[in-house]
Design a protein around this motif. Sequence first.
Motif, PDB file in Angstrom:
ATOM      1  N   ALA A  30    -101.327 -27.236  70.469  1.00 18.92           N
ATOM      2  CA  ALA A  30    -101.213 -28.643  70.881  1.00 18.92           C
ATOM      3  C   ALA A  30    -102.460 -29.419  70.468  1.00 18.92           C
ATOM      4  CB  ALA A  30    -101.005 -28.732  72.396  1.00 18.92           C
ATOM      5  N   HIS A  31    -103.627 -28.824  70.651  1.00 19.28           N
ATOM      6  CA  HIS A  31    -104.883 -29.478  70.263  1.00 19.28           C
ATOM      7  C   HIS A  31    -104.884 -29.788  68.777  1.00 19.28           C
ATOM      8  CE1 HIS A  31    -109.044 -29.256  68.686  1.00 19.28           C
ATOM      9  NE2 HIS A  31    -109.246 -30.118  69.658  1.00 19.28           N
ATOM     10  N   ARG A  32    -104.497 -28.839  67.972  1.00 18.29           N
ATOM     11  CA  ARG A  32    -104.503 -29.066  66.520  1.00 18.29           C
ATOM     12  C   ARG A  32    -103.533 -30.177  66.121  1.00 18.29           C
ATOM     13  NH1 ARG A  32    -105.091 -22.795  65.117  1.00 18.29           N
ATOM     14  NH2 ARG A  32    -107.345 -22.726  65.316  1.00 18.29           N
ATOM     15  N   ARG A  33    -102.371 -30.167  66.723  1.00 20.43           N
ATOM     16  CA  ARG A  33    -101.397 -31.207  66.375  1.00 20.43           C
ATOM     17  C   ARG A  33    -101.842 -32.584  66.871  1.00 20.43           C
ATOM     18  NH1 ARG A  33     -95.818 -27.901  66.803  1.00 20.43           N
ATOM     19  NH2 ARG A  33     -96.123 -26.805  64.831  1.00 20.43           N
ATOM     20  N   LEU A  34    -102.338 -32.644  68.095  1.00 18.12           N
ATOM     21  CA  LEU A  34    -102.814 -33.925  68.631  1.00 18.12           C
ATOM     22  C   LEU A  34    -103.989 -34.451  67.825  1.00 18.12           C
ATOM     23  CD1 LEU A  34    -102.671 -33.215  72.450  1.00 18.12           C
ATOM     24  CD2 LEU A  34    -101.308 -34.894  71.205  1.00 18.12           C
ATOM     25  N   THR A  35    -104.910 -33.570  67.496  1.00 17.58           N
ATOM     26  CA  THR A  35    -106.093 -33.977  66.754  1.00 17.58           C
ATOM     27  C   THR A  35    -105.736 -34.443  65.349  1.00 17.58           C
ATOM     28  OG1 THR A  35    -107.446 -32.448  68.033  1.00 17.58           O
ATOM     29  CG2 THR A  35    -108.386 -33.247  65.988  1.00 17.58           C
ATOM     30  N   SER A  36    -104.803 -33.767  64.708  1.00 20.75           N
ATOM     31  CA  SER A  36    -104.437 -34.195  63.348  1.00 20.75           C
ATOM     32  C   SER A  36    -103.746 -35.556  63.389  1.00 20.75           C
ATOM     33  CB  SER A  36    -103.574 -33.152  62.635  1.00 20.75           C
ATOM     34  OG  SER A  36    -102.313 -33.035  63.240  1.00 20.75           O
ATOM     35  N   ALA A  40    -105.384 -38.998  61.724  1.00 23.99           N
ATOM     36  CA  ALA A  40    -104.666 -39.885  60.804  1.00 23.99           C
ATOM     37  C   ALA A  40    -104.745 -41.338  61.276  1.00 23.99           C
ATOM     38  CB  ALA A  40    -103.210 -39.436  60.675  1.00 23.99           C
ATOM     39  N   ALA A  41    -104.623 -41.544  62.582  1.00 24.21           N
ATOM     40  CA  ALA A  41    -104.708 -42.914  63.119  1.00 24.21           C
ATOM     41  C   ALA A  41    -106.112 -43.489  62.931  1.00 24.21           C
ATOM     42  CB  ALA A  41    -104.324 -42.925  64.603  1.00 24.21           C
ATOM     43  N   LEU A  42    -107.136 -42.699  63.209  1.00 24.09           N
ATOM     44  CA  LEU A  42    -108.517 -43.179  63.085  1.00 24.09           C
ATOM     45  C   LEU A  42    -108.942 -43.365  61.634  1.00 24.09           C
ATOM     46  CD1 LEU A  42    -110.256 -41.041  65.862  1.00 24.09           C
ATOM     47  CD2 LEU A  42    -109.552 -43.443  65.984  1.00 24.09           C
ATOM     48  N   ALA A  43    -108.298 -42.641  60.741  1.00 21.99           N
ATOM     49  CA  ALA A  43    -108.623 -42.768  59.313  1.00 21.99           C
ATOM     50  C   ALA A  43    -108.342 -44.184  58.807  1.00 21.99           C
ATOM     51  CB  ALA A  43    -107.833 -41.747  58.497  1.00 21.99           C
ATOM     52  N   GLU A  44    -107.453 -44.903  59.490  1.00 20.69           N
ATOM     53  CA  GLU A  44    -107.192 -46.304  59.129  1.00 20.69           C
ATOM     54  C   GLU A  44    -108.462 -47.140  59.220  1.00 20.69           C
ATOM     55  OE1 GLU A  44    -103.999 -48.052  61.379  1.00 20.69           O
ATOM     56  OE2 GLU A  44    -102.788 -46.231  61.217  1.00 20.69           O
ATOM     57  N   GLU A  45    -109.394 -46.724  60.091  1.00 19.61           N
ATOM     58  CA  GLU A  45    -110.670 -47.416  60.266  1.00 19.61           C
ATOM     59  C   GLU A  45    -111.819 -46.608  59.653  1.00 19.61           C
ATOM     60  OE1 GLU A  45    -111.770 -50.356  61.721  1.00 19.61           O
ATOM     61  OE2 GLU A  45    -109.697 -51.023  61.872  1.00 19.61           O
ATOM     62  N   VAL A  49    -112.468 -38.048  64.124  1.00 20.57           N
ATOM     63  CA  VAL A  49    -112.297 -37.836  65.558  1.00 20.57           C
ATOM     64  C   VAL A  49    -113.656 -37.602  66.225  1.00 20.57           C
ATOM     65  CG1 VAL A  49    -111.294 -36.312  67.311  1.00 20.57           C
ATOM     66  CG2 VAL A  49    -109.926 -36.987  65.328  1.00 20.57           C
ATOM     67  N   ASP A  50    -114.513 -36.800  65.610  1.00 20.94           N
ATOM     68  CA  ASP A  50    -115.820 -36.541  66.214  1.00 20.94           C
ATOM     69  C   ASP A  50    -116.698 -37.790  66.248  1.00 20.94           C
ATOM     70  OD1 ASP A  50    -115.422 -33.929  67.019  1.00 20.94           O
ATOM     71  OD2 ASP A  50    -116.235 -33.054  65.191  1.00 20.94           O
ATOM     72  N   ALA A 124    -106.428 -45.152  69.150  1.00 23.28           N
ATOM     73  CA  ALA A 124    -106.295 -43.914  69.913  1.00 23.28           C
ATOM     74  C   ALA A 124    -105.324 -44.092  71.081  1.00 23.28           C
ATOM     75  CB  ALA A 124    -107.660 -43.461  70.416  1.00 23.28           C
ATOM     76  N   ALA A 125    -105.374 -45.240  71.736  1.00 24.46           N
ATOM     77  CA  ALA A 125    -104.473 -45.501  72.866  1.00 24.46           C
ATOM     78  C   ALA A 125    -103.019 -45.578  72.401  1.00 24.46           C
ATOM     79  CB  ALA A 125    -104.874 -46.790  73.579  1.00 24.46           C
ATOM     80  N   ALA A 126    -102.789 -46.183  71.249  1.00 30.41           N
ATOM     81  CA  ALA A 126    -101.426 -46.252  70.702  1.00 30.41           C
ATOM     82  C   ALA A 126    -100.925 -44.849  70.370  1.00 30.41           C
ATOM     83  CB  ALA A 126    -101.402 -47.146  69.462  1.00 30.41           C
ATOM     84  N   HIS A 127    -101.790 -44.034  69.779  1.00 31.69           N
ATOM     85  CA  HIS A 127    -101.413 -42.646  69.463  1.00 31.69           C
ATOM     86  C   HIS A 127    -101.116 -41.890  70.752  1.00 31.69           C
ATOM     87  CE1 HIS A 127    -102.279 -38.367  68.843  1.00 31.69           C
ATOM     88  NE2 HIS A 127    -101.770 -38.555  67.642  1.00 31.69           N
TER      89      HIS A 127
END
Length: 150
Positions: A30-36, A40-45, A49-50, A124-127
């Motif tokens: 679950a962590h790997r899927r959520l993080t990936s 992807a969402a944060l890559a827009e900016e 994640v870190d 992140a909130a939308a994700h």
Amino acid sequence: MATKVAAAKDSAVPAAAVEPPLLVELVALAHRRLTSGLAAALAEEDCTVDQWRVLRALADGEGRAMGELAQALLIPQASLSRLVDALADGGLVHRRQGDHDRRRITAHLSRQGRTRLSRLDALAAAHDAAVRTACGLPDPTGPLTRLATL
């Protein structure tokens, strides 16, 4: 030929004998899927994640010593230093020497970092909302929150 197939089926491990996945396996997956998905969402900016986690940890305006920040985020100190260097190069974070101990360096969120964090938090909130809806998860207080504090 049919006898060989029947013998092979009989020697196979019955489906009921397969152990269910351990909680640690399910959480890791679950962590790997959520993080990936979040990555992807944060890559827009153009953010990792870190990097986002560091910015969030500094959002209270108090500043954090590097060791404290590394421990709180479970990021090795050397990796954290590189992350903070990159954030500082981008003007999102600045470092300050301690008033009483000049060796104590604290990281602080800059005004530009606070603005950027607002945009990142919205992504992140939308994700998060999409994942919660897809999984039928309730509010964050509950078993996952308790699990995260173990």
